[in-house]
Design a protein around this motif. Sequence first.
Motif, PDB file in Angstrom:
ATOM      1  N   GLY A 198      10.535 -21.505 -11.809  1.00 39.40           N
ATOM      2  CA  GLY A 198      11.174 -20.417 -11.066  1.00 39.40           C
ATOM      3  C   GLY A 198      12.552 -20.758 -10.550  1.00 39.40           C
ATOM      4  N   LYS A 215      -0.069 -12.421 -11.223  1.00 42.98           N
ATOM      5  CA  LYS A 215      -0.308 -13.090  -9.938  1.00 42.98           C
ATOM      6  C   LYS A 215       0.865 -12.857  -8.985  1.00 42.98           C
ATOM      7  N   SER A 268      12.114 -18.036  -1.422  1.00 40.48           N
ATOM      8  CA  SER A 268      12.371 -19.094  -0.438  1.00 40.48           C
ATOM      9  C   SER A 268      13.869 -19.249  -0.182  1.00 40.48           C
ATOM     10  N   LEU A 300       6.982 -10.286 -11.646  1.00 40.08           N
ATOM     11  CA  LEU A 300       5.874 -11.224 -11.442  1.00 40.08           C
ATOM     12  C   LEU A 300       5.434 -11.916 -12.735  1.00 40.08           C
ATOM     13  N   THR A 350       3.328 -13.904  -6.534  1.00 44.90           N
ATOM     14  CA  THR A 350       3.986 -15.109  -6.021  1.00 44.90           C
ATOM     15  C   THR A 350       5.185 -14.667  -5.187  1.00 44.90           C
ATOM     16  N   GLY A 351       5.621 -15.545  -4.295  1.00 48.03           N
ATOM     17  CA  GLY A 351       6.771 -15.236  -3.452  1.00 48.03           C
ATOM     18  C   GLY A 351       6.374 -14.743  -2.073  1.00 48.03           C
ATOM     19  N   ASP A 352       7.363 -14.721  -1.193  1.00 47.75           N
ATOM     20  CA  ASP A 352       7.193 -14.308   0.206  1.00 47.75           C
ATOM     21  C   ASP A 352       7.998 -13.025   0.407  1.00 47.75           C
ATOM     22  N   ASP A 381       7.467 -16.995 -11.718  1.00 41.81           N
ATOM     23  CA  ASP A 381       7.132 -17.485 -10.380  1.00 41.81           C
ATOM     24  C   ASP A 381       8.266 -17.121  -9.422  1.00 41.81           C
ATOM     25  N   THR A 427       8.321 -17.773  -6.181  1.00 44.43           N
ATOM     26  CA  THR A 427       8.287 -18.599  -4.972  1.00 44.43           C
ATOM     27  C   THR A 427       9.660 -19.138  -4.602  1.00 44.43           C
TER      28      THR A 427
END
Length: 210
Positions: free
Chosen positions: A13, A116, A98, A89, A118-120, A92, A94
């Motif tokens: 990612g 899936k 971030s 998606l 992923t990530g905030d 990744d 994440t």
Amino acid sequence: MEKEAILAKVNAGEMLPLMEEFYTIQGEGFHKGTAAYFIRIGGCDVGCHWCDVKESWNADTHPPTEVRSIVENAAKYSDTIVITGGEPLTWDMTFITSELKKKGLKIHIETSGAYKLTGDWDWICLSPKKMKLPTEEVYKKAHELKVIVYNLHDFKFAEEQAEKVNKDCILYLQPEWSKRDKMIPEIVDYVMKNPKWKVSLQTHKYLNIP
């Protein structure tokens, strides 16, 4: 950079197949009318026949781009970032979320939820597709459910999807652009009879902006 090294960074990612990035007004859903910087990531195998960005499907046609440079550029324009696709998606998320969070930015995603989560994320717009349904996790975390209405059967699909999302998720019905003249009266009538739903329009197309 060697192909193997690029592939490793993409898998981590740290590089993503960037199709385009642009500053505009969010045209759809809860945040319509809000200035936002869009990052469109290439790659999608969901295959909606009415997709208006089919050129995003093949990730190989979009160059792997360093995420840190994407983030630096985005931060110059807006405090609201929308990551869309394609299907973001697929990759990744994440690392990119971030890095965006380190800049104090609000991060939204537009996703079919087929892969899936992923990530905030500060905001998840879930737009499910019949061909590849969302994961259970994204149903639970979605802030808004946006169902595209192409024909009358899509109202049944919308109700099936509404049963799966969390109780706080905002429900939207949005006409597919090429069918808007036919489907808008149907959607208006449906929402008046079923007021848990709201109408979403692609207002950016009416404004003639990206």
